[in-house]
Design an enzyme around this catalytic site. Structure first.
Site, short mmCIF file in Angstrom:
data_model
loop_
_atom_site.label_atom_id
_atom_site.label_comp_id
_atom_site.label_asym_id
_atom_site.label_seq_id
_atom_site.Cartn_x
_atom_site.Cartn_y
_atom_site.Cartn_z
N ARG A 11 4.55 0.66 3.72
CA ARG A 11 5.11 1.46 2.63
C ARG A 11 6.60 1.68 2.88
O ARG A 11 7.04 1.82 4.03
CB ARG A 11 4.40 2.82 2.55
CG ARG A 11 4.88 3.66 1.36
CD ARG A 11 4.26 5.04 1.35
NE ARG A 11 4.80 5.84 0.24
CZ ARG A 11 4.59 7.13 0.08
NH1 ARG A 11 3.83 7.80 0.95
NH2 ARG A 11 5.12 7.78 -0.95
N HIS A 12 7.37 1.71 1.83
CA HIS A 12 8.81 2.01 1.94
C HIS A 12 9.02 3.37 2.59
O HIS A 12 8.12 4.22 2.62
CB HIS A 12 9.45 1.99 0.55
CG HIS A 12 8.87 3.02 -0.37
ND1 HIS A 12 9.23 4.36 -0.33
CD2 HIS A 12 7.92 2.93 -1.32
CE1 HIS A 12 8.54 5.03 -1.22
NE2 HIS A 12 7.72 4.19 -1.85
N GLN A 24 6.69 9.23 -8.40
CA GLN A 24 7.76 8.25 -8.42
C GLN A 24 7.42 7.00 -9.25
O GLN A 24 8.19 6.57 -10.08
CB GLN A 24 8.08 7.85 -6.98
CG GLN A 24 9.44 7.28 -6.76
CD GLN A 24 9.85 7.43 -5.30
OE1 GLN A 24 10.97 7.79 -5.03
NE2 GLN A 24 8.96 7.16 -4.38
N GLU A 86 5.03 -0.61 -7.72
CA GLU A 86 4.15 0.56 -7.67
C GLU A 86 3.43 0.78 -9.00
O GLU A 86 3.82 0.25 -10.05
CB GLU A 86 4.96 1.81 -7.28
CG GLU A 86 4.17 3.11 -7.19
CD GLU A 86 3.04 3.12 -6.16
OE1 GLU A 86 2.11 2.30 -6.30
OE2 GLU A 86 3.07 3.97 -5.25
N HIS A 144 4.22 -0.07 -1.79
CA HIS A 144 4.19 1.34 -2.17
C HIS A 144 2.86 1.98 -1.81
O HIS A 144 1.83 1.31 -1.73
CB HIS A 144 4.45 1.45 -3.67
CG HIS A 144 5.71 0.76 -4.09
ND1 HIS A 144 6.94 1.36 -4.07
CD2 HIS A 144 5.92 -0.53 -4.49
CE1 HIS A 144 7.86 0.50 -4.46
NE2 HIS A 144 7.27 -0.65 -4.72
#
Length: 203
Positions: A11-12, A24, A86, A144
């Site tokens: 994940r970022h 987000q 995402e 994501h």
């Protein structure tokens, strides 16, 4: 010998919206300073293994996370994969926990949002395409939290409830000629995980 392919799903790192607990989705919010350091820490944890290359979601927070990993690990970011974007949360994006957000809630998500089934279909298809194209490789996939959670659950049956910022999870894929694919998780959120393999139809 049947080739086994390894995917590290990362994940970022954190963004300002993550810190503010805003939904987000596909809003293109960049990493903050904390997020960049989180990704560097993940890279240090992943240095114990060798990796061949990185692919990522096209959103900037994933692309920058991928580039940091590539620099730290000495490997290339070779492609952005649109299907790894995402989940689309529609009108819920940008909202914090509030009456406005609660008014949008429906079972499994929010009014106007992409469904979990839609996310599962596109994410598992994208990951299967990656392992089918690159048999036997060790690949880092930067994406994501919701997408990784849904994809891992769909592919392995693992009950993953949350993916932390910059956390890495590892999936092993075994392809069999004219037979089912086997997927199983060995690491979830940076911690070792034991779960029996799940069989999925060959593609």
């Amino acid at each position: 010998m049947t080739p086994q392919t390894t995917l590290a799903l990362v994940r970022h790192g954190e963004t300002a919206w993550n810190a503010q607990k805003r939904i987000q989705g596909r809003s293109d919010i960049p990493l903050n300073a904390t997020g960049r350091e989180q990704v560097r820490a993940t890279a240090r944890a992943m240095q114990v293994d060798e990796w061949d290359f990185i692919v990522c979601s096209p959103l900037s927070r994933a692309r920058e996370s991928a580039e940091i990993l590539g620099t730290e690990l000495g490997i290339n970011v070779v492609a952005e994969v649109p299907a790894l974007v995402e989940r689309d949360y529609g009108p819920a994006e940008g909202l914090q926990d509030s009456e406005e957000l609660n008014a949008l809630r429906i079972p499994g998500g929010f009014t106007g949002a992409e469904t979990e089934l839609e996310v599962a279909r596109r994410s598992t298809s994208a990951l299967t395409d990656i392992v089918t194209t690159h048999h036997g490789k060790r690949i880092i996939v930067v994406a994501h939290g919701t997408l990784i959670r849904i994809a891992m659950t769909a592919l392995t049956g693992a009950q993953v409830t949350m993916i932390s910022n910059a956390a890495h999870s590892v999936l092993l894929h075994t392809a069999r000629e004219d037979g089912p694919h086997e997927w199983h998780a060995t690491i979830v959120n940076g911690e070792h995980y034991r779960h029996s393999a799940q069989i999925s139809p060959a593609r």
